[in-house]
Design a protein around this motif. Structure first.
Motif, PDB file in Angstrom:
ATOM      1  N   GLN A  96      20.274  32.344 -19.704  1.00  0.00           N
ATOM      2  CA  GLN A  96      19.471  33.553 -19.526  1.00  0.00           C
ATOM      3  C   GLN A  96      19.991  34.465 -18.416  1.00  0.00           C
ATOM      4  O   GLN A  96      19.376  35.485 -18.125  1.00  0.00           O
ATOM      5  CB  GLN A  96      18.001  33.190 -19.267  1.00  0.00           C
ATOM      6  N   ASP A  97      21.116  34.101 -17.790  1.00  0.00           N
ATOM      7  CA  ASP A  97      21.619  34.900 -16.667  1.00  0.00           C
ATOM      8  C   ASP A  97      22.276  36.198 -17.122  1.00  0.00           C
ATOM      9  O   ASP A  97      22.695  36.340 -18.261  1.00  0.00           O
ATOM     10  CB  ASP A  97      22.664  34.091 -15.882  1.00  0.00           C
ATOM     11  N   TRP A  98      22.421  37.117 -16.168  1.00  0.00           N
ATOM     12  CA  TRP A  98      23.218  38.326 -16.381  1.00  0.00           C
ATOM     13  C   TRP A  98      24.673  37.907 -16.582  1.00  0.00           C
ATOM     14  O   TRP A  98      25.087  36.842 -16.117  1.00  0.00           O
ATOM     15  CB  TRP A  98      23.146  39.223 -15.150  1.00  0.00           C
ATOM     16  N   ALA A  99      25.445  38.757 -17.233  1.00  0.00           N
ATOM     17  CA  ALA A  99      26.870  38.455 -17.433  1.00  0.00           C
ATOM     18  C   ALA A  99      27.626  38.553 -16.105  1.00  0.00           C
ATOM     19  O   ALA A  99      27.411  39.493 -15.344  1.00  0.00           O
ATOM     20  CB  ALA A  99      27.472  39.440 -18.422  1.00  0.00           C
ATOM     21  N   ILE A 100      28.492  37.589 -15.863  1.00  0.00           N
ATOM     22  CA  ILE A 100      29.455  37.763 -14.763  1.00  0.00           C
ATOM     23  C   ILE A 100      30.484  38.798 -15.234  1.00  0.00           C
ATOM     24  O   ILE A 100      30.841  39.722 -14.507  1.00  0.00           O
ATOM     25  CB  ILE A 100      30.103  36.413 -14.399  1.00  0.00           C
ATOM     26  N   ASP A 116      38.078  48.661 -11.267  1.00  0.00           N
ATOM     27  CA  ASP A 116      37.855  48.163  -9.914  1.00  0.00           C
ATOM     28  C   ASP A 116      36.636  47.236  -9.947  1.00  0.00           C
ATOM     29  O   ASP A 116      35.538  47.636  -9.559  1.00  0.00           O
ATOM     30  CB  ASP A 116      37.615  49.375  -8.994  1.00  0.00           C
ATOM     31  N   PRO A 117      36.812  45.998 -10.437  1.00  0.00           N
ATOM     32  CA  PRO A 117      35.641  45.115 -10.597  1.00  0.00           C
ATOM     33  C   PRO A 117      35.019  44.741  -9.254  1.00  0.00           C
ATOM     34  O   PRO A 117      35.720  44.636  -8.245  1.00  0.00           O
ATOM     35  CB  PRO A 117      36.208  43.887 -11.318  1.00  0.00           C
ATOM     36  N   PRO A 118      33.695  44.526  -9.234  1.00  0.00           N
ATOM     37  CA  PRO A 118      33.009  44.232  -7.972  1.00  0.00           C
ATOM     38  C   PRO A 118      33.192  42.781  -7.526  1.00  0.00           C
ATOM     39  O   PRO A 118      33.527  41.908  -8.330  1.00  0.00           O
ATOM     40  CB  PRO A 118      31.540  44.483  -8.327  1.00  0.00           C
ATOM     41  N   SER A 129      34.883  36.841  -7.549  1.00  0.00           N
ATOM     42  CA  SER A 129      35.728  37.799  -6.839  1.00  0.00           C
ATOM     43  C   SER A 129      36.285  38.796  -7.863  1.00  0.00           C
ATOM     44  O   SER A 129      36.252  38.531  -9.076  1.00  0.00           O
ATOM     45  CB  SER A 129      36.900  37.056  -6.183  1.00  0.00           C
ATOM     46  N   PRO A 130      36.827  39.916  -7.397  1.00  0.00           N
ATOM     47  CA  PRO A 130      37.452  40.854  -8.351  1.00  0.00           C
ATOM     48  C   PRO A 130      38.565  40.178  -9.159  1.00  0.00           C
ATOM     49  O   PRO A 130      38.702  40.426 -10.354  1.00  0.00           O
ATOM     50  CB  PRO A 130      38.007  41.958  -7.446  1.00  0.00           C
ATOM     51  N   ARG A 187      38.875  39.895 -13.194  1.00  0.00           N
ATOM     52  CA  ARG A 187      40.039  40.379 -13.960  1.00  0.00           C
ATOM     53  C   ARG A 187      40.521  39.293 -14.919  1.00  0.00           C
ATOM     54  O   ARG A 187      40.836  39.555 -16.080  1.00  0.00           O
ATOM     55  CB  ARG A 187      41.192  40.761 -13.017  1.00  0.00           C
ATOM     56  N   HIS A 188      40.585  38.059 -14.408  1.00  0.00           N
ATOM     57  CA  HIS A 188      41.018  36.942 -15.259  1.00  0.00           C
ATOM     58  C   HIS A 188      40.043  36.757 -16.430  1.00  0.00           C
ATOM     59  O   HIS A 188      40.457  36.638 -17.595  1.00  0.00           O
ATOM     60  CB  HIS A 188      41.120  35.664 -14.428  1.00  0.00           C
TER      61      HIS A 188
END
Ligand SMILES: Cc1cc2nc3c(=O)[nH]c(=O)nc-3n(C[C@H](O)[C@H](O)[C@H](O)COP(=O)(O)OP(=O)(O)OC[C@H]3O[C@@H](n4cnc5c(N)ncnc54)[C@H](O)[C@@H]3O)c2cc1C
Length: 276
Positions: free
Chosen positions: A190-194, A244-246, A252-253, A257-258
């Motif tokens: 039920q979590d938000w997407a990473i 520019d991921p948070p 981590s960014p 990206r991975h």
């Protein structure tokens, strides 16, 4: 955890909501499902002087096929969208994404209009709207205008909506038979997407990304690579080009990206398998 005090008015029509908003100045906010606005108010990150409750406006809750597009009222709840026959047939990606949001309580209160107007890069439906090339009809004292999803999200929790505008309808080009996929990576169901990836292949491919920048974003690098004939593996390497991921407690960014590269690859493969 207690919001600052505010006035409350219930609107029974779109016109009444517009009138209340425009009479109150920049400090008023619409209240739909309340599942994004109320947490912000409790954290005192938002302190509107007036809440205009639109949750009871029945005329804004519908999913209809209309020619070459699906018209979705902005107060359509996630649960209703996920079960709509029209959405399941004409825009199955959108119905599927709505069914992945939060838990049943969230899906029975939250609305598609609230999710889009909130402009949260971590929300799922805005990324799906980008992939589906959707547009948004907004109404104000100046009449109606239509804003493409690609032009709507301006900054973190910031959109093209003016303070006296009401999002009334979401227009989604029909995509029956298109290949599609939604990859949502989270720790618990039920979590938000990473990170999330929404992909639609219908001749060309469009991809929307969740939580990969300050706004919901498209994976333009992947779309261009595919257009130039790249393989899925090659194209997926461009998942975070120009983005520019948070960084937060979850990732981590670099990790985002991975994840984006892996999930875009999975999404493209699944979309190709699903294409009619
Ligand atoms: C525990 C929890 C888990 C969640 N998990 C997810 C998840 O996994 N994925 C996901 O995408 N979302 C998730 N959400 C968010 C949920 O989908 C929200 O319901 C949604 O983001 C906002 O919709 P709302 O109707 O509740 O809007 P509200 O909170 O009422 O409003 C949000 C903002 O939009 C504005 N607004 C609302 N309607 C309109 C309109 N018609 N026109 C103009 N402005 C409008 C409001 O003024 C406010 O600024 C979660 C929320 C909670 C509480």
């Amino acid at each position: 955890m207690i919001p600052a005090s505010f006035d409350y008015q219930r609107a029974s029509s779109v016109d009444e909501a517009i009138g209340l908003l425009s009479g109150a100045g920049e400090d008023a906010k619409l209240l739909a499902g309340g599942h994004s606005l109320l947490p912000l108010m409790k954290l005192r990150l938002a302190s509107p002087s007036l809440l205009v409750d639109i949750a009871g406006i029945q005329e804004l809750s519908y999913v209809r096929q209309s020619g070459d597009h699906l018209a979705i009222g902005s107060l359509t709840r996630h649960a209703d969208l996920s079960r709509s026959e029209a959405a399941l047939h004409e825009a199955p990606l959108l119905a599927h994404v709505a069914g992945q949001i939060g838990d049943p309580q969230v899906r029975h209160r939250g609305t598609i209009g609230g999710s889009i107007a909130h402009g949260d890069p971590a929300s799922d439906l805005p990324a799906a709207c980008l992939a589906l090339n959707a547009s948004f009809v907004v109404a104000s004292p100046r009449g109606e205008r239509n804003i493409a999803a690609a032009d709507f999200f301006r900054g973190f929790l910031e959109t093209e909506l003016a303070s006296d505008e009401v999002l009334v309808e979401i227009i989604v080009p029909t995509a029956a038979g298109a290949g599609w996929s939604f990859q949502k990576f989270n720790r618990r169901a039920q979590d938000w997407a990473i990170v999330g990836v929404a992909a639609v292949s219908n001749g060309s491919t469009r991809i929307g990304l969740v939580n990969m920048g300050p706004t919901p974003v498209r994976a333009i690098g992947v779309e261009q690579a595919l257009g130039q004939g790249a393989s899925v593996t090659e194209a997926a390497q461009h998942a975070s080009d120009g983005l520019d991921p948070p960084a937060d407690l979850n990732a981590s960014p670099e990790y985002r990206r991975h994840l984006a590269t892996v999930l875009v690859g999975r999404a493209l493969e699944e979309a190709a398998q699903k294409k009619a």
